[in-house]
Design an enzyme around this catalytic site. Structure first.
Site, mmCIF file in Angstrom:
data_model
loop_
_atom_site.group_PDB
_atom_site.id
_atom_site.type_symbol
_atom_site.label_atom_id
_atom_site.label_comp_id
_atom_site.label_asym_id
_atom_site.label_seq_id
_atom_site.Cartn_x
_atom_site.Cartn_y
_atom_site.Cartn_z
ATOM 1 N N ASN A 107 -11.569 -47.618 -5.461
ATOM 2 C CA ASN A 107 -12.747 -46.797 -6.339
ATOM 3 C C ASN A 107 -13.586 -47.739 -6.943
ATOM 4 O OD1 ASN A 107 -11.193 -44.735 -5.557
ATOM 5 N ND2 ASN A 107 -9.931 -44.390 -7.468
ATOM 6 N N HIS A 124 -14.332 -52.727 -3.669
ATOM 7 C CA HIS A 124 -15.623 -52.151 -3.291
ATOM 8 C C HIS A 124 -16.633 -51.919 -4.361
ATOM 9 C CE1 HIS A 124 -13.284 -49.807 0.186
ATOM 10 N NE2 HIS A 124 -13.056 -51.069 0.449
HETATM 11 C C1 BV8 Z 1 -16.521 -54.602 6.560
HETATM 12 C C2 BV8 Z 1 -18.388 -47.937 -1.768
HETATM 13 C C3 BV8 Z 1 -17.088 -56.319 7.650
HETATM 14 C C4 BV8 Z 1 -19.310 -47.451 -1.622
HETATM 15 C C5 BV8 Z 1 -17.024 -47.805 0.101
HETATM 16 C C6 BV8 Z 1 -11.651 -53.157 10.652
HETATM 17 C C7 BV8 Z 1 -11.568 -53.947 9.945
HETATM 18 C C8 BV8 Z 1 -12.812 -54.269 9.146
HETATM 19 C C9 BV8 Z 1 -13.838 -53.312 9.079
HETATM 20 C C10 BV8 Z 1 -13.946 -52.249 9.756
HETATM 21 C C11 BV8 Z 1 -12.588 -51.961 10.791
HETATM 22 N N1 BV8 Z 1 -12.847 -50.907 11.368
HETATM 23 C C12 BV8 Z 1 -14.322 -50.395 10.759
HETATM 24 C C13 BV8 Z 1 -14.790 -51.125 9.934
HETATM 25 C C14 BV8 Z 1 -15.819 -50.796 9.407
HETATM 26 C C15 BV8 Z 1 -15.842 -50.116 8.184
HETATM 27 C C16 BV8 Z 1 -14.735 -49.057 8.260
HETATM 28 O O1 BV8 Z 1 -13.676 -49.124 7.794
HETATM 29 N N2 BV8 Z 1 -15.193 -47.836 8.427
HETATM 30 C C17 BV8 Z 1 -14.229 -46.749 8.708
HETATM 31 C C18 BV8 Z 1 -15.093 -45.339 8.359
HETATM 32 C C19 BV8 Z 1 -13.850 -46.617 10.114
HETATM 33 N N3 BV8 Z 1 -15.436 -51.010 7.041
HETATM 34 C C20 BV8 Z 1 -16.525 -51.491 6.465
HETATM 35 O O2 BV8 Z 1 -17.723 -51.334 6.924
HETATM 36 C C21 BV8 Z 1 -16.237 -52.366 5.225
HETATM 37 N N4 BV8 Z 1 -16.811 -53.919 5.693
HETATM 38 O O3 BV8 Z 1 -15.463 -54.544 7.143
HETATM 39 O O4 BV8 Z 1 -17.148 -55.676 6.660
HETATM 40 C C22 BV8 Z 1 -17.848 -57.795 7.547
HETATM 41 C C23 BV8 Z 1 -17.205 -58.974 7.074
HETATM 42 C C24 BV8 Z 1 -17.900 -60.096 7.071
HETATM 43 C C25 BV8 Z 1 -19.556 -59.923 6.898
HETATM 44 C C26 BV8 Z 1 -20.026 -58.640 6.983
HETATM 45 C C27 BV8 Z 1 -19.317 -57.571 7.280
HETATM 46 C C28 BV8 Z 1 -16.712 -51.796 4.067
HETATM 47 C C29 BV8 Z 1 -15.786 -50.610 3.668
HETATM 48 C C30 BV8 Z 1 -16.266 -50.228 2.165
HETATM 49 C C31 BV8 Z 1 -17.262 -48.979 2.293
HETATM 50 N N5 BV8 Z 1 -17.504 -48.886 0.913
HETATM 51 N N6 BV8 Z 1 -17.204 -47.484 -1.125
HETATM 52 C C32 BV8 Z 1 -19.625 -45.968 -2.425
HETATM 53 O O5 BV8 Z 1 -18.626 -45.507 -3.106
HETATM 54 O O6 BV8 Z 1 -20.348 -45.482 -2.393
HETATM 55 S S1 BV8 Z 1 -15.617 -47.067 1.150
HETATM 56 C C33 BV8 Z 1 -15.183 -45.378 0.504
HETATM 57 O O7 BV8 Z 1 -14.146 -44.907 1.226
HETATM 58 C C34 BV8 Z 1 -14.879 -45.177 -0.888
HETATM 59 O O8 BV8 Z 1 -15.353 -45.900 -1.903
HETATM 60 C C35 BV8 Z 1 -13.412 -45.412 -0.814
HETATM 61 O O9 BV8 Z 1 -13.167 -46.771 -1.354
HETATM 62 C C36 BV8 Z 1 -13.248 -45.391 0.736
HETATM 63 C C37 BV8 Z 1 -11.800 -44.880 1.012
HETATM 64 O O10 BV8 Z 1 -12.102 -43.327 0.801
HETATM 65 P P1 BV8 Z 1 -10.891 -43.055 -0.174
HETATM 66 O O11 BV8 Z 1 -10.688 -43.621 -1.632
HETATM 67 O O12 BV8 Z 1 -9.866 -42.890 0.437
HETATM 68 O O13 BV8 Z 1 -11.480 -41.209 -0.358
HETATM 69 P P2 BV8 Z 1 -11.449 -40.383 0.623
HETATM 70 O O14 BV8 Z 1 -12.385 -39.256 0.054
HETATM 71 O O15 BV8 Z 1 -11.565 -40.816 1.883
HETATM 72 O O16 BV8 Z 1 -9.989 -39.646 0.653
HETATM 73 C C38 BV8 Z 1 -9.691 -39.162 -0.682
HETATM 74 C C39 BV8 Z 1 -8.020 -38.979 -0.414
HETATM 75 O O17 BV8 Z 1 -7.573 -38.362 -1.645
HETATM 76 C C40 BV8 Z 1 -7.681 -37.939 0.664
HETATM 77 O O18 BV8 Z 1 -6.437 -38.531 1.500
HETATM 78 C C41 BV8 Z 1 -7.175 -36.691 -0.226
HETATM 79 O O19 BV8 Z 1 -5.929 -36.310 0.540
HETATM 80 C C42 BV8 Z 1 -6.474 -37.335 -1.346
HETATM 81 N N7 BV8 Z 1 -6.415 -36.646 -2.609
HETATM 82 C C43 BV8 Z 1 -7.526 -35.713 -3.117
HETATM 83 N N8 BV8 Z 1 -7.149 -35.170 -4.129
HETATM 84 C C44 BV8 Z 1 -6.184 -35.860 -4.471
HETATM 85 C C45 BV8 Z 1 -5.774 -37.023 -3.648
HETATM 86 N N9 BV8 Z 1 -4.545 -37.836 -3.742
HETATM 87 C C46 BV8 Z 1 -3.872 -37.589 -4.744
HETATM 88 N N10 BV8 Z 1 -4.158 -36.599 -5.708
HETATM 89 C C47 BV8 Z 1 -5.304 -35.844 -5.742
HETATM 90 N N11 BV8 Z 1 -5.513 -35.074 -6.862
#
Ligand code: BV8
Length: 257
Positions: A107, A124
């Protein structure tokens, strides 16, 4: 004992009562009960027409700095007007009670710090800090809430939020600390994350492969769910406080903190 505590697996409570090395990994669901939209929900309403890649990437910012800046200003406003919830406070109780405790968050909202968590590893970044988009040096804004991306006082480039966008590397010190914690912990609680975004989403698998017990607290299933040793299909504000109460309660042998 509350109904929520009654449904907790006895062996999990017993394991946590031994105060093992504990890691907590949180996602946006941790702040949902504070009224802060989760990351996917933050793409709702007037932002629903955009995919994350159209707002949370360096390309999106250079193509339309105003739009991206507006999205973050909208999110900052929501966070500033929200309060930490009982789930954030339960994490603070764990930090006080477990001798070897580490909190790693995906977060960017700073809610763990506002709740009182002392050591927070932010994978992040943090939405409340700004950096120069060219030099990436921290910049403290002198005007409040500018409605346009301000210019860096040093080089004139746009300022941007100090968060990690898709395609950007995570802070190396935070990521290596998180990897070390995942390899060394005995229990990892994974709370409120969709477990979709890497490399953060890989941490529970690292923990598991090093012998840790992985517990998922999330009302919805995720790709991690089948791998986790325990799943509490409850919200962070319900499941975590119940677990902490059961572990720390004095009534049956815990030591309340
Ligand atoms: C990178 C900041 C490489 C911005 C965010 C494999 C390895 C490495 C990278 C990758 C890989 N495969 C793909 C990638 C690329 C990419 C990636 O993962 N893409 C995904 C979509 C497939 N990763 C990246 O690009 C990362 N960088 O790897 O760079 C590199 C290395 C060297 C040099 C150059 C490059 C960067 C990833 C970071 C992106 N930034 N946030 C902002 O906030 O605006 S990520 C963003 O999603 C959020 O900030 C959060 O951190 C992240 C995950 O989201 P969640 O926190 O899980 O939130 P979400 O809404 O998705 O889900 C909420 C959950 O809560 C749900 O499950 C729901 O059921 C639950 N919930 C709801 N209510 C409740 C609850 N749970 C409990 N209680 C409740 N009440």
């Amino acid at each position: 004992m509350s109904a929520n505590q009654a449904s907790l697996p006895d062996e999990l409570v017993a394991l946590l009562r031994t105060k093992p090395s504990l890691a907590v990994l949180t996602g946006a669901g941790m702040s949902a009960e504070s009224g802060v939209p989760t990351f996917r929900e933050a793409l709702s309403g007037l932002w629903s027409r955009y995919q994350p890649e159209e707002l949370a990437t360096p390309e999106a910012f250079s193509a339309n700095p105003q739009r991206v800046w507006d999205w973050y200003q909208w999110r900052r406003e929501l966070v500033v007007n929200a309060e930490p919830n009982v789930g954030h406070r339960a994490v603070c109780r764990q930090e006080r009670s477990f001798p070897d405790f580490h909190l790693v968050t995906q977060n960017t909202d700073g809610m763990h710090q506002r709740a009182g968590s002392q050591e927070v590893i932010e994978l992040h970044g943090n939405i409340h800090r700004d950096i120069c988009s060219r030099e990436r040096i921290p910049v403290t804004l002198d005007e409040n809430d500018p409605d346009h991306p301000p210019a860096c006082p040093d080089c004139g480039a746009h300022l941007r939020p100090d968060v990690v966008w898709f395609g950007e590397a995570l802070p190396s010190d935070a990521l290596s600390a998180a990897h070390g914690i995942a390899q060394a912990c005995r229990v990892m609680l994974v709370i409120g994350t969709s477990s979709l975004v890497y490399p953060a989403a890989g941490l529970p698998y690292t923990a598991r492969s090093h012998g840790a017990t992985v517990v998922e607290i999330n009302p919805q299933p995720t790709p991690l769910s089948d791998e986790a040793d325990y799943r509490l299909e409850q919200s962070a504000g319900t499941g975590l406080p119940a677990l902490v109460d059961a572990v720390l309660s004095t009534a049956d042998g815990g030591d309340a903190q």
